[in-house]
Design a protein around this motif. Structure first.
Motif, short mmCIF file in Angstrom:
data_model
loop_
_atom_site.label_atom_id
_atom_site.label_comp_id
_atom_site.label_asym_id
_atom_site.label_seq_id
_atom_site.Cartn_x
_atom_site.Cartn_y
_atom_site.Cartn_z
N PHE A 63 -15.25 -1.12 18.25
CA PHE A 63 -15.73 -2.24 17.44
C PHE A 63 -15.14 -2.31 16.03
CE2 PHE A 63 -19.18 -1.93 20.64
CZ PHE A 63 -18.95 -3.17 21.23
N LEU A 64 -14.54 -1.22 15.53
CA LEU A 64 -13.94 -1.25 14.21
C LEU A 64 -12.42 -1.39 14.23
CD1 LEU A 64 -16.09 1.50 12.47
CD2 LEU A 64 -16.23 -0.97 12.13
N GLN A 65 -11.80 -1.07 15.38
CA GLN A 65 -10.34 -1.11 15.44
C GLN A 65 -9.80 -2.07 16.49
OE1 GLN A 65 -8.76 0.29 13.05
NE2 GLN A 65 -10.48 1.49 12.29
N PRO A 114 -13.50 3.23 26.44
CA PRO A 114 -14.91 2.83 26.39
C PRO A 114 -15.46 2.41 27.76
CG PRO A 114 -13.75 1.92 24.52
CD PRO A 114 -12.71 2.53 25.41
N TYR A 160 -12.38 15.03 20.27
CA TYR A 160 -13.30 14.30 21.15
C TYR A 160 -12.88 14.48 22.61
CZ TYR A 160 -16.12 11.65 17.77
OH TYR A 160 -17.02 11.27 16.81
N LEU A 180 -20.65 7.49 20.04
CA LEU A 180 -20.46 7.13 18.63
C LEU A 180 -18.98 7.00 18.30
CD1 LEU A 180 -21.65 6.68 15.77
CD2 LEU A 180 -21.49 9.16 15.47
N GLY A 181 -18.20 7.99 18.71
CA GLY A 181 -16.76 7.94 18.44
C GLY A 181 -16.07 6.81 19.16
N ASP A 182 -16.38 6.63 20.43
CA ASP A 182 -15.69 5.62 21.23
C ASP A 182 -16.09 4.20 20.83
OD1 ASP A 182 -13.64 5.84 23.06
OD2 ASP A 182 -14.93 5.43 24.77
N LEU A 183 -17.36 3.97 20.62
CA LEU A 183 -17.80 2.62 20.28
C LEU A 183 -17.41 2.22 18.85
CD1 LEU A 183 -21.26 2.50 22.06
CD2 LEU A 183 -19.09 1.51 22.81
N SER A 184 -17.38 3.19 17.93
CA SER A 184 -16.92 2.84 16.59
C SER A 184 -15.44 2.48 16.63
CB SER A 184 -17.19 3.98 15.60
OG SER A 184 -16.48 5.13 15.93
N PHE A 185 -14.65 3.19 17.41
CA PHE A 185 -13.23 2.84 17.58
C PHE A 185 -13.10 1.45 18.19
CE2 PHE A 185 -9.65 2.71 20.58
CZ PHE A 185 -8.59 2.78 19.68
#
Length: 160
Positions: free
Chosen positions: A119-121, A137, A82, A112-117
């Protein structure tokens, strides 16, 4: 709002900084994989309020430790990928080479990569929230908001 040139420069530099931060994750992942794959890789990632390092139950059997190490290294190298994409988006924007294509790659794929990281981590407290984990982010968000002010009129034919 910034001028056209200023908006492009802010967005380009933001993606380049974002890319460098993410390349560092890949570097540090390889470093931990080589030096301490069992605990080092996990300790590099965890440490949030809901996953303190001192309470994490590390695997002790060699097979599980190897699988964990390989999965985490894979994650770190994906993050570095990324980062390379972020550098390319920043360069494409700076050179105004298909700027809207670069913008949408940054918006959708990097987002997608940054926001999933995020909000999920990070926000659930698995990974320590600090300048780097929130900064990535934030930098992405600045680029996404500022760039359209410097881009030429959208022409869908130039994107495809």
């Amino acid at each position: 709002f910034p001028s056209h040139d200023t908006a492009i420069k802010i967005g380009s530099i933001a993606y380049i900084i974002w890319g460098i931060l993410h390349l560092w994750v890949g570097y540090e992942g390889v470093h931990q994989y080589i030096s301490n794959p069992g605990k080092g890789l996990w300790n590099f990632l965890i440490g949030g309020a809901n996953m303190p390092v001192d309470q994490f139950q590390h695997a002790t059997d060699p097979m599980t430790m190897k699988v964990h190490a390989n999965f985490i290294l894979n994650f770190c190298l994906d993050v570095a990928g990324y980062g390379i994409l972020g550098l390319l988006v920043g360069i494409m924007l700076w050179k105004m080479s298909k700027p809207w294509l670069a913008y949408f790659i940054g918006l959708v794929i990097i987002g997608l990569g940054d926001l999933s990281f995020l909000f999920l981590q990070v926000t659930p407290g698995h990974i320590h929230g600090d300048w780097a984990t929130y900064g990535g982010p934030a930098i992405w968000f600045i680029a996404v908001i500022v760039l359209p002010f410097g881009l030429p009129k959208l022409n869908w034919k130039e994107i495809i």
